[in-house]
Design an enzyme around this catalytic site. Structure first.
Site, mmCIF file in Angstrom:
data_model
loop_
_atom_site.group_PDB
_atom_site.id
_atom_site.type_symbol
_atom_site.label_atom_id
_atom_site.label_comp_id
_atom_site.label_asym_id
_atom_site.label_seq_id
_atom_site.Cartn_x
_atom_site.Cartn_y
_atom_site.Cartn_z
ATOM 1 N N ARG A 1 0.812 -1.211 0.000
ATOM 2 C CA ARG A 1 0.000 0.000 0.000
ATOM 3 C C ARG A 1 0.850 1.267 0.000
ATOM 4 O O ARG A 1 0.540 2.249 0.671
ATOM 5 C CB ARG A 1 -0.967 0.019 1.188
ATOM 6 C CG ARG A 1 -1.915 -1.165 1.235
ATOM 7 C CD ARG A 1 -2.788 -1.262 0.000
ATOM 8 N NE ARG A 1 -3.520 -2.519 -0.007
ATOM 9 C CZ ARG A 1 -3.108 -3.618 -0.641
ATOM 10 N NH1 ARG A 1 -1.984 -3.605 -1.331
ATOM 11 N NH2 ARG A 1 -3.817 -4.726 -0.598
ATOM 12 N N GLU B 1 -5.015 5.076 6.291
ATOM 13 C CA GLU B 1 -4.685 4.761 4.898
ATOM 14 C C GLU B 1 -5.026 5.904 3.948
ATOM 15 O O GLU B 1 -4.290 6.149 3.012
ATOM 16 C CB GLU B 1 -5.396 3.470 4.466
ATOM 17 C CG GLU B 1 -4.943 2.970 3.121
ATOM 18 C CD GLU B 1 -5.346 1.521 2.872
ATOM 19 O OE1 GLU B 1 -6.033 1.273 1.872
ATOM 20 O OE2 GLU B 1 -4.975 0.668 3.684
ATOM 21 N N SER C 1 -10.961 0.989 3.560
ATOM 22 C CA SER C 1 -10.289 0.662 4.823
ATOM 23 C C SER C 1 -9.606 1.918 5.347
ATOM 24 O O SER C 1 -8.686 2.438 4.708
ATOM 25 C CB SER C 1 -9.258 -0.451 4.608
ATOM 26 O OG SER C 1 -9.897 -1.640 4.200
#
EC number: 1.3.1.98
Length: 378
Positions: free
Chosen positions: A166, A370, A250
């Site tokens: 990520r 995130e 998320s």
């Protein structure tokens, strides 16, 4: 310059928060996008590029700067590196799931497990999006970008993008700046020509998520349909009628920790090694062997742990919210912080901080957000 009337960013982001920018530009061609970005850079001042708005958490106050909304679309088919492969060059503003749907329709494998992920193709390499064992890094060949340091357009191979879990050299991590400030103009992927026929699935993670045996054969279309259904059950497919999907996906990253720290967490906490464990092989020339073997090298391995499990086991169940707050955890998935209806960014930030505090108090681990945070802090 394709400037349009500015609207509150709450109308352009999936979390539905954000004040109105001083200026809003919509670029529908690559030339418009390059010209807009160069002009904003020359003028100075605050700015950011907006794609699908699905990985943003924007504050309530007006944004005193320029927002450049990328609306470029299009897919060009190019020869692959082998006869059984094909390359697709996709414009940055192209909807990611529409791109995935097109690959499945054409019988090209490599991104089908990432069906239903919101956002644009240009944003996908920034955080190396992935799902069910597939990640952008596995198929991305190169990106065309406008580099802020030079102001020039260049094509950069995927190997130079620092693609990790990520993350990439473009990612604006919370509390830090990108290693390589740039605007992605297009991305090129190399996919496998497999057609419509059913075939066994190599990835164990995808097979497990879809309940497939190792030798069970399914088509790309079957995979896409079942991934979409699985994501929908978790509230991870955008639905204007479902507040569980009014989120940034998320909100917290699955934590990457040392192997020694992972051992301090409860055994029930899901953990995944970031690299395979390989038995070291020591080769000693016979003439130099003195009968004593050197100790094996100490390797510091990293482990990924489930943020959702940590949140639930810190006492925060699905649907948790403060009294009278319009922000809450999804009723389907604790990793998603959702806007239950006209929630302010302050309400969502309050919930995010509380989740961080509970997990840190219970497990000694500070979860990291995130989404990219604009005009707001945790």
């Amino acid at each position: 310059m394709p400037e349009v009337d500015a609207v509150p960013l709450a109308r352009l982001t999936t979390l539905r928060t954000g004040g109105q920018p001083a200026r809003l530009i919509e670029a529908t061609t690559t030339d418009e996008l390059v010209a807009a970005v160069r002009e904003v850079w020359a003028e100075g001042g605050a700015w950011f590029v907006l794609g699908g708005g699905s990985n943003l958490f924007v504050g309530d106050e007006p944004f005193d700067g320029t927002v450049i909304r990328v609306r470029t679309t299009g897919i060009d088919e190019l020869p692959g590196s082998r006869p059984d492969t094909v390359r697709l060059r996709v414009q940055a503003g192209h909807d990611w799931d529409a791109f995935v749907a097109e690959t499945v329709a054409r019988g090209y494998a490599g991104v089908e497990a990432m069906s239903g992920i919101p956002g644009t193709v240009g944003a996908a390499p920034v955080q190396n999006v992935g799902a069910y064992g597939q990640e952008v890094v596995q198929t991305l060949v190169e990106v065309e970008l406008l580099d802020e340091s030079t102001g020039e357009v260049s094509t950069v191979p995927a190997a130079e993008l620092g693609l990790g879990f990520r993350t990439s050299v473009f990612k604006h991590h919370y509390g830090s700046v990108p290693e390589r400030p740039a605007v992605i103009l297009s991305a090129t992927f190399e996919l496998e020509r497999v057609g419509d026929d059913a075939r066994p699935i190599a990835g164990a993670q995808l097979r497990g998520a879809l309940g497939l045996d190792a030798d069970e054969a399914v088509s790309l279309r079957w995979i896409r349909d079942h991934v979409l259904a699985t994501r929908a059950r978790k509230g991870m497919v955008l639905d204007a009628e479902d507040p569980d999907t009014w989120s940034a996906g998320s909100f917290f990253q699955n934590a990457i920790v040392s192997e020694s720290f992972a051992r301090t967490l409860p055994e029930a906490c899901p953990k995944w090694p970031m690299a395979p464990e390989i038995d070291p092989v020591t080769v000693i020339p016979l003439a130099a062997f003195d009968g004593i073997l050197p100790p094996p090298p100490v390797e510091r391995r990293e482990v990924k742990v489930s943020a959702a499990w940590l949140i639930e086991n810190a006492g925060l169940s699905r649907g948790f919210r403060f009294p009278r707050s319009r922000a809450g955890l999804s009723t389907k998935h604790t990793l998603a912080l959702t806007n239950r209806g006209e929630a302010t960014a302050a309400e969502i930030a309050q919930l995010a901080r509380f989740v961080q505090q509970r997990v840190q108090a219970e497990f000694g681990l500070l979860l990291q957000p995130e989404p990219v945070l604009v005009n707001v802090e945790l």
